[in-house]
Design an enzyme around this catalytic site. Sequence first.
Site, short mmCIF file in Angstrom:
data_model
loop_
_atom_site.label_atom_id
_atom_site.label_comp_id
_atom_site.label_asym_id
_atom_site.label_seq_id
_atom_site.Cartn_x
_atom_site.Cartn_y
_atom_site.Cartn_z
N ASP A 1 0.85 -1.19 0.00
CA ASP A 1 0.00 0.00 0.00
C ASP A 1 0.89 1.24 0.00
OD1 ASP A 1 -1.97 1.91 0.35
OD2 ASP A 1 -3.06 0.76 1.86
N ARG B 1 -0.32 4.38 -0.44
CA ARG B 1 -1.13 5.60 -0.30
C ARG B 1 -0.65 6.50 0.84
NH1 ARG B 1 -6.93 2.77 -0.13
NH2 ARG B 1 -5.67 1.20 0.93
N1 LIG Z 1 -2.15 -2.30 -6.41
C1 LIG Z 1 -3.40 -2.78 -6.43
N2 LIG Z 1 -4.41 -1.94 -6.13
C2 LIG Z 1 -5.65 -2.43 -6.12
C3 LIG Z 1 -5.94 -3.78 -6.42
N3 LIG Z 1 -7.28 -3.95 -6.34
C4 LIG Z 1 -7.79 -2.75 -5.99
N4 LIG Z 1 -6.84 -1.84 -5.85
C5 LIG Z 1 -6.91 -0.45 -5.39
O1 LIG Z 1 -7.12 -0.50 -3.99
C6 LIG Z 1 -7.75 0.68 -3.56
C7 LIG Z 1 -8.93 0.29 -2.67
O2 LIG Z 1 -9.31 1.40 -2.03
P1 LIG Z 1 -10.31 1.49 -0.79
O3 LIG Z 1 -11.47 0.57 -0.99
O4 LIG Z 1 -10.56 2.95 -0.59
O5 LIG Z 1 -9.42 1.06 0.45
P2 LIG Z 1 -9.27 -0.19 1.34
O6 LIG Z 1 -7.87 -0.19 1.83
O7 LIG Z 1 -9.77 -1.41 0.64
O8 LIG Z 1 -10.15 0.12 2.63
P3 LIG Z 1 -11.73 0.11 2.84
O9 LIG Z 1 -12.37 -0.11 1.54
O10 LIG Z 1 -11.99 1.46 3.43
O11 LIG Z 1 -12.00 -0.97 3.82
C8 LIG Z 1 -8.11 1.45 -4.83
O12 LIG Z 1 -7.14 2.48 -5.03
C9 LIG Z 1 -8.00 0.40 -5.94
O13 LIG Z 1 -7.64 0.96 -7.19
C10 LIG Z 1 -4.85 -4.64 -6.73
O14 LIG Z 1 -4.98 -5.84 -6.95
N5 LIG Z 1 -3.61 -4.09 -6.72
#
Ligand SMILES: Nc1nc2c(ncn2[C@@H]2O[C@H](COP(=O)(O)OP(=O)(O)OP(=O)(O)O)[C@@H](O)[C@H]2O)c(=O)[nH]1
Length: 354
Positions: free
Chosen positions: A286, A288
């Site tokens: 992560d 971010r």
């Molecule tokens: N690098 C990567 N990013 C991903 C993948 N799948 C989803 N994402 C990213 O993951 C992030 C998910 O964001 P959120 O749903 O806000 O965050 P979270 O950490 O899951 O937390 P909550 O949803 O609040 O529980 C987004 O920026 C997506 O683009 C993946 O397989 N790899």
Amino acid sequence: MSLTPGPLERLNRARADLRVGLPVVLTDGAEVALVAAAETLDADRLAAIRALGQPVVALTAHRAATLKARAYDGDLARILLPKGEGVAWIEALADPADDLTHPMKGPLLSQREGRADLHRAALRLVKSAQLLPAALVVTGVTAPEGLTQLSAAETATPETRLTPVIAARLPMRLAGAGRLHVFRPEDGGIEHYAVEVGRPMRDTPVLARLHSACFTGDVLGSLKCDCGPQLHAALSAMHEAGSGVLLYLNQEGRGIGLANKMRAYSLQDQGFDTVEANHRLGFEDDERDFRLGAELLRKMGFSQVRLLTNNPRKVAMLQKGGIEVVARVPLQVGLTDENAAYLATKAAKSGHLL
Ligand SMILES: Nc1nc2c(ncn2[C@@H]2O[C@H](COP(=O)(O)OP(=O)(O)OP(=O)(O)O)[C@@H](O)[C@H]2O)c(=O)[nH]1
Ligand SMILES: [Zn+2]
């Protein structure tokens, strides 16, 4: 005000330069280095860089581990560029796409002596340009004319200062009446949005969501993640509660950008999970920067939230940023056959609560 670019302006220029394949100069008082992004390097530039000295390829320890290269500097490795190798070799070091089909022939020689401070800054810079985390670095150079120059300290991304640009009324199918606010980062980076649902009060805890952009999930309805359903469920929950605030943070792919996220998806098709794929690319799982969310909420006058999330890191980072999280409200929606393993991995490896 002087017409000379300041540190943030030069940082923004350096990112743009690297993205088009132009090297930049990094300094730290002790040394001067020429830095180019591995991903955008071409043969002519490589030849010009070689004329300055012996280049090394800086890789993160995650990428080095995948390549079985020694990371003597702890968090990174400096791999010597052999005389007979060129752009294709550097690209294979940087990009894991062909790791399985065409494994790199070793041994990869890691540099041990010398300092790695400028290499570390170089990696930070190419990451912040959303390029693959691999940089060609030559130290001990005399800075060529006309290139963007930064100190290593200036590559550390400071807390983003956001300026409100505009807000306007936005009626929404799921959330009813609302307002969309656009915020522009001072460093010239991508804009972020805040959606106010109803008219949230500033003196009571507001129902809030920090949503990271997911083009595939939010827009295309991808079944590989739960982002689209979470976005919609959050808007509906705010409508039901009478008001709320949804921050739409442009941190695609957990901060690595869409191109790198698609590289990660391609690795997932080779059998790696979401965390392994990020590591093979050389990223943390992560990347971010959640200071952004706290800054946006503060800017909008909110100090207490009831946060819709399953991610304890979001709670911790908001609190660190001066926002009181009075409650965590779980947001479990959108489970599909295709994303079950992805959600299980996030729970097992990234601390998400199920
Ligand atoms: N690098 C990567 N990013 C991903 C993948 N799948 C989803 N994402 C990213 O993951 C992030 C998910 O964001 P959120 O749903 O806000 O965050 P979270 O950490 O899951 O937390 P909550 O949803 O609040 O529980 C987004 O920026 C997506 O683009 C993946 O397989 N790899
Ligand atoms: Zn998603």
